[in-house]
Write an enzyme that holds these catalytic residues in place. Structure first.
Site, mmCIF file in Angstrom:
data_model
loop_
_atom_site.group_PDB
_atom_site.id
_atom_site.type_symbol
_atom_site.label_atom_id
_atom_site.label_comp_id
_atom_site.label_asym_id
_atom_site.label_seq_id
_atom_site.Cartn_x
_atom_site.Cartn_y
_atom_site.Cartn_z
ATOM 1 C CG PHE A 1 0.311 4.834 3.457
ATOM 2 C CD1 PHE A 1 -0.900 4.801 4.138
ATOM 3 C CD2 PHE A 1 1.033 3.650 3.318
ATOM 4 C CE1 PHE A 1 -1.385 3.624 4.664
ATOM 5 C CE2 PHE A 1 0.552 2.458 3.844
ATOM 6 C CZ PHE A 1 -0.664 2.440 4.512
ATOM 7 C CB THR B 1 -0.945 0.025 1.218
ATOM 8 O OG1 THR B 1 -1.865 -1.066 1.119
ATOM 9 C CG2 THR B 1 -1.740 1.323 1.261
#
Length: 282
Positions: free
Chosen positions: A172, A170
């Protein structure tokens, strides 16, 4: 330093924040809107929000809020996400019938959920799912969250690494009210723009970068929130380099002349200079 993230203690956003800023105080908030508002209003110094995942794709709400607010993207973080199936002590894997997690967590573990014929129930946060399960255990109910969340809320790990793809990362963004001073190392820049609704306009906009030898690392389209022209696209792009560098600045100037709207979200150190945020136990 105070950092806001969406979710509760044990969330992946909090984990990314603490790996990048170990001395920070993290503040969990229920929604992305509240994270953006906390940074905007000066209640915290930074916000850390997910923008995309290698399995489930982009986080639409984050991109919409980036367009609607005046915050600056000052950094990017990439965290390897290792999902676990969590349950109260004494639960067996074969007892599980339902599973709760954030919609992204459920999407990233779709194969596991289908294989065990589980009913997927979305909630607002992975760690929040773990906390809710610990506070209100229910027979046959499990949660998908991190090993850190299991330790925090006294749950056991019934299965680990249950995401569909091992390379589950992921990305960010780090948000700030002010731009940060430039430092050494490679940079990336994120922009959002729209083009006129005519043949070849997107090609001409992208040619502004190609003519300067600039590498685009991301191009994503989203329906623009325009009541007069529903489904008209707006484009999010990332490219290598700082907006103030000669090549990128010239490309952005050309884009300003070609596009009907341009907003620079920020220039920030590329993840190669911050490093992937890996689990120290790996």
């Amino acid at each position: 330093m105070r950092i806001a993230f969406q979710g509760t203690e044990g969330a992946y956003s909090e984990e990314a924040s603490l790996r990048a800023f170990p001395e920070a105080e993290t503040i969990g908030l229920p929604t992305f809107h509240q994270v953006f508002a906390a940074v905007t209003e000066g209640e915290v110094d930074l916000g850390v929000v997910p923008v995309e995942n290698t399995t489930a794709g982009i986080i639409n709400q984050t991109y919409d809020l980036l367009l609607e607010t005046d915050l600056h993207v000052v950094g990017e973080l990439v965290l390897k996400v290792d999902h676990c199936l969590l349950a109260p002590p004494g639960t067996r894997l074969e007892d599980v019938r339902k599973v709760i997690s954030h919609p992204q967590g459920l999407a990233q573990c779709d194969g596991f959920i289908a294989r065990y014929k589980l009913e997927a129930i979305p909630v607002y946060d992975t760690a929040g799912a773990a906390r809710a399960l610990a506070e209100n255990p229910e027979p046959g109910l499990a949660a998908i969250a991190s090993r850190r969340a299991a330790e925090r809320y006294g749950l056991v790990v019934l299965a680990k690494s249950i995401q569909d793809f091992i390379g589950n990362y992921t990305r960010f963004f780090v948000l700030s009210r002010e731009e940060w001073p430039r430092r050494e190392g490679p940079y990336k820049t994120s922009v959002v723009f729209t083009t006129r609704h005519r043949p070849g306009e997107l090609l001409a906009a992208l040619k502004a970068f190609a003519d300067q030898g600039i590498n685009l690392t991301k191009l994503e389209s989203r329906p623009r929130r325009n009541p007069d022209r529903p489904f008209s696209p707006i484009f999010y792009a990332d490219f290598e380099g700082h907006a103030e560098d000669p090549g990128p600045s010239q490309a952005l100037l050309t884009l300003l002349r070609r596009a009907s709207f341009v907003k620079v979200l920020g220039s920030y150190p590329a993840v190669t200079s911050w490093g992937l945020l890996k689990d120290p136990e790996e």
